[in-house]
Design a protein around this motif. Structure first.
Motif, PDB file in Angstrom:
ATOM      1  N   TRP A 114      31.491  24.993 -22.864  1.00  0.00           N
ATOM      2  CA  TRP A 114      30.483  25.241 -23.887  1.00  0.00           C
ATOM      3  C   TRP A 114      29.111  24.833 -23.365  1.00  0.00           C
ATOM      4  O   TRP A 114      28.983  24.038 -22.432  1.00  0.00           O
ATOM      5  N   ARG A 115      28.079  25.410 -23.973  1.00  0.00           N
ATOM      6  CA  ARG A 115      26.704  25.025 -23.654  1.00  0.00           C
ATOM      7  C   ARG A 115      25.849  25.185 -24.903  1.00  0.00           C
ATOM      8  O   ARG A 115      25.933  26.191 -25.611  1.00  0.00           O
ATOM      9  N   ASP A 116      25.001  24.206 -25.172  1.00  0.00           N
ATOM     10  CA  ASP A 116      24.004  24.264 -26.243  1.00  0.00           C
ATOM     11  C   ASP A 116      22.632  24.064 -25.614  1.00  0.00           C
ATOM     12  O   ASP A 116      22.456  23.200 -24.748  1.00  0.00           O
ATOM     13  N   ARG A 117      21.675  24.856 -26.077  1.00  0.00           N
ATOM     14  CA  ARG A 117      20.334  24.817 -25.488  1.00  0.00           C
ATOM     15  C   ARG A 117      19.293  24.826 -26.602  1.00  0.00           C
ATOM     16  O   ARG A 117      19.396  25.588 -27.568  1.00  0.00           O
ATOM     17  N   PHE A 118      18.273  23.983 -26.475  1.00  0.00           N
ATOM     18  CA  PHE A 118      17.163  23.928 -27.426  1.00  0.00           C
ATOM     19  C   PHE A 118      15.858  24.053 -26.660  1.00  0.00           C
ATOM     20  O   PHE A 118      15.702  23.487 -25.569  1.00  0.00           O
ATOM     21  N   GLU A 119      14.917  24.779 -27.253  1.00  0.00           N
ATOM     22  CA  GLU A 119      13.594  24.923 -26.647  1.00  0.00           C
ATOM     23  C   GLU A 119      12.532  24.829 -27.728  1.00  0.00           C
ATOM     24  O   GLU A 119      12.631  25.482 -28.766  1.00  0.00           O
ATOM     25  N   GLY A 120      11.532  24.009 -27.502  1.00  0.00           N
ATOM     26  CA  GLY A 120      10.400  23.891 -28.415  1.00  0.00           C
ATOM     27  C   GLY A 120       9.102  24.043 -27.654  1.00  0.00           C
ATOM     28  O   GLY A 120       8.951  23.515 -26.548  1.00  0.00           O
TER      29      GLY A 120
END
Length: 747
Positions: A302-308
């Protein structure tokens, strides 16, 4: 006749194109963008230029209101001033728009530009209605068809978008915007290798186009090339806030997609963005991926990615966080003493902080860039508990200056410095960085100077150098490029790659490509961030490529080109285990190696909206491991032998792909062939010395099938099957067919 139906119907018409003054790429134009501003006097000469100026000033709503008023006037009353329109057409802000503007004053151009404003506001259905009306008056204008493709992509009509793109292509459109639309349509159809080819060709013609770079960054991320993704993303976003505004190529807020076919294959992508009245821009995006790698339950990852992003005039601040984990069971059979560990698990967390600053004058542009990244890798199995294996901290600073001269020439120079700190155990199983780095603190620098000269409208030359500090020496490598021609130029390039972990802003088109691609194993929608390139860089690795690209046959239904190449590497590392599932990082060190050969690329249009794409590579290689070499077939007995050609490099490699559109269904069938090739595995012997066991890998044939059926706008049924031929790139790893059946829902 409805507007949407009209756009579909016109796709079957083949007509010639009126050359555009400009056709450019992304929705939010911006202030300045490093060039001459439109004079207030010119912008006020008439309502046409006023409306276009509103578009360029990040205000599509104002442009829409002005253009709507113009559509109610007689055609003779909307003709704009040629001088003012000409000045607008060369405004460098225009190429930041994710629409094709037509800088003319007639009613057809007004309708196209009004549709562009609607696209930027997120109302693509209304945009298509106005594009239909524009096509009635300007059927020969490819800009209308490119905008239709962007609008249809936005609302999920990928089949119609494909026909729009083919129409623009038949009209002779070769703009960067056309390339963006073409590549984005391929991405939406999950045809990532084709999208990668489109983007590569586009960057050769327009190396700094920000949204071609952003699309490349997105594909690199999907295919496990995290470091390459970071590089191209950085080069794009430093070009201004309008670029940062669209880093996922999503023109409106509250947009995303869900793709899945059950708990073993699931992807979600969502983005929200907002402009404030003060010119600030903010955005956040989240993404999650789940997959059984090669269909192996013990390799569920699995992979989770956040970008702000917060972007203002003069710079941006970007925060990214990646978290991934799952099973890495290794091979299904022992490889030179390396045994599988079915219950091996990993967790990787990485946080990036990027700060950009820009200052633009009349003929100069200075960009500053700083990045900090912290990564932690943990592993466990049935015997051990979770434990830190690698802790990385990386700090990079870089400055780049671009000076434009009146004689159609440009000087690009830059300097980058990096500090890499690593703490790890002696049994580090695999590397979370794009470059394999040693333990402790490593400081590196890289400098470059590149002179580009437009000798004529069809001839461009570039030459310069790259200087870099390696562990024990300073190296100087040449960089050169010669292009002759417009749409299909003859190109000779000398490209370099050294100290790959240091610079993010070195021009991407002058970086050496990897000398070897893995075309067999699945790369699409991978859930982990480890480098899947068969050839890795170490602290002292250098690549230097010489390539001559020659156009071949060209006709209404066929296009081909040839590439002659000589690729050199020093101190490279060749992977011997599948990096998607390996328990251990198995690398074979090569002191020096070469690959010389020829590539043939052909694309041919067939009947019934079908296309055949063929790529063939034939090469000779030389190079051997820097360690003692023994026969793999005799393991564990050490029988000395030789290997004088590069491991994993086949003499013959071929890819054939058939794409067809039938009604609202898109079909793709791909064949990937790898010929017999050397194999090498480097391990520690009982004395702790690194030795290499060599052998031969059999030829492999992979078969991939993909189908996309449109159910309604924004909703597609998708079927994908990978590796039906049960081929494998890395010996000892499973050759299982994998796939998914699911829905693609865009909201």
């Amino acid at each position: 006749m409805t507007g949407i139906w009209r756009i579909k119907a016109l796709n079957a018409v083949a007509i010639r194109c009126i050359p555009l003054l400009t056709a450019c790429s992304i929705a939010q134009g911006s202030e300045g963008f490093g060039g001459a501003k439109v004079s207030a006097q010119a912008a006020q000469e008439n309502d046409v230029t006023n409306a276009l100026e509103s578009m360029l000033q990040l205000d599509p709503a104002a442009a829409r209101k002005g253009l709507l008023q113009l559509t109610n006037r007689p055609s003779s009353a909307v003709s704009g001033s040629d001088d003012a329109l000409a000045e607008l057409s060369f405004d460098p802000r225009a190429r930041k728009l994710k629409v094709a503007l037509i800088f003319a004053g007639d009613l057809g151009a007004i309708r196209n530009n009004l549709a562009a404003a609607y696209i930027l506001e997120g109302n693509s259905e209304e945009a298509i209605r106005w594009l239909d009306l524009a096509a009635e008056l300007r059927p020969n204008d490819s800009a209308i068809w490119v905008n239709a493709a962007l609008a249809n992509i936005d609302i999920g009509r990928t089949d119609v978008a494909g026909r729009n793109i083919e129409m623009a292509r038949s009209l002779g459109d070769t703009s960067s915007l056309f390339t963006v639309a073409d590549a984005e349509a391929a991405i939406k159809a999950l045809s990532l290798p084709r999208a990668e080819e489109i983007i590569k060709a586009g960057l050769l013609k327009d190396p700094n186009h920000p949204f071609l770079l952003l699309l490349k960054s997105r594909i690199d991320l999907d295919q496990g090339r995290l470091r390459e993704s970071e590089k191209t993303f950085s080069q794009a976003v430093v070009q201004g806030r309008s670029v940062a505004a669209n880093s996922l190529i999503s023109p409106v807020s509250q947009r995303g997609y869900v793709l899945g076919g059950g708990p073993n294959a699931f992807n979600l992508d969502f983005a929200s963005q907002q402009f404030s009245s003060g010119g600030r821009f903010s955005k956040f995006a989240v993404r999650t991926d789940r997959l059984n790698v090669e269909g192996r339950p013990e390799a569920y990852q699995w992979r989770d990615r956040f970008e702000g992003i917060l972007s203002v005039k003069g710079g941006s601040v970007i925060v990214q966080h990646n978290s991934s984990g799952g099973g890495r069971p290794g091979a299904e059979e022992p490889i030179a003493g390396v045994v599988p560990v079915p219950d091996s698990r990993f967790r990787l967390a990485s946080t990036n902080l990027l700060v950009t600053a820009e200052s633009k004058g009349k003929s100069t542009e200075v960009t500053g860039f700083a990045k900090y990244r912290s990564s932690t890798l943990q592993t466990r199995n049935s015997v051990t508990n979770w434990a830190d294996q690698v802790q990385d901290d990386v700090f990079n600073i870089e400055a780049r200056a671009v000076a434009n001269y009146k004689n159609n020439s440009k000087l690009t120079s830059g300097f980058a410095w990096s500090q890499f700190r690593r703490g790890s155990t002696s049994s580090r199983p695999f590397d979370p960085a794009e470059v394999v780095m040693p333990d402790g603190t490593t400081r590196s620098w890289l400098g470059y100077a590149l002179w580009e000269k437009h000798v004529s409208p069809v001839m461009t030359t570039t030459f310069g150098f790259v200087a870099a500090k390696l562990s024990s020496s300073t190296v100087l490598q040449p960089v050169a490029e010669f292009r002759l021609g417009k749409s299909r130029p003859v190109r000779f390039g000398v490209t370099s790659r050294v100290n790959d972990s240091v610079s993010d802003l070195f021009p991407a088109h002058l970086l050496s490509d990897s000398p070897l691609q893995n075309s067999i194993d699945r790369h699409e929608l991978q859930p982990q961030d480890f480098n899947t390139n068969p050839v890795l860089s170490g602290r002292d690795t250098r690549f230097l490529n010489y390539e001559l690209k020659l156009p071949g046959r060209e006709g209404p239904r066929i296009q081909e080109n040839w590439v002659l190449f000589h690729r050199r590497m020093e101190n490279a590392l060749l992977q011997a285990a599948d990096p998607r599932a390996a328990t251990n990082l198995l690398l074979t060190p090569v002191g020096s190696g070469e690959a010389t050969g020829v590539e043939w690329h052909m694309e041919q249009s067939l009947r019934s909206n079908s296309k055949l794409k063929t790529d063939i590579t034939y090469q000779f290689t030389s190079g051997s491991p820097t360690t003692p070499v023994f026969s793999l077939s005799s393991y564990p007995v050490q029988v000395p032998t030789e290997q004088n050609s590069l491991a994993n490099f086949p003499r013959l490699q071929a890819n054939i792909k058939l794409e067809s559109v039938l009604g609202s269904t898109t079909y793709t069938i791909g064949l990937a062939y790898l010929g017999p090739r050397p194999r090498a595995v480097s391990v520690r012997d009982i004395s702790g010395n690194l030795v290499t066991y060599v052998g031969e890998a059999e030829a492999a044939l992979g078969i991939n099938v993909f189908a996309l059926q449109k159910i309604r706008p924004g909703v597609n049924m998708m079927l994908g099957a990978f590796n039906l031929g049960r081929a494998k790139f890395y010996t000892g790893y499973p050759a299982r067919a994998t796939g998914f059946l699911g829905l693609d829902y865009r909201f």
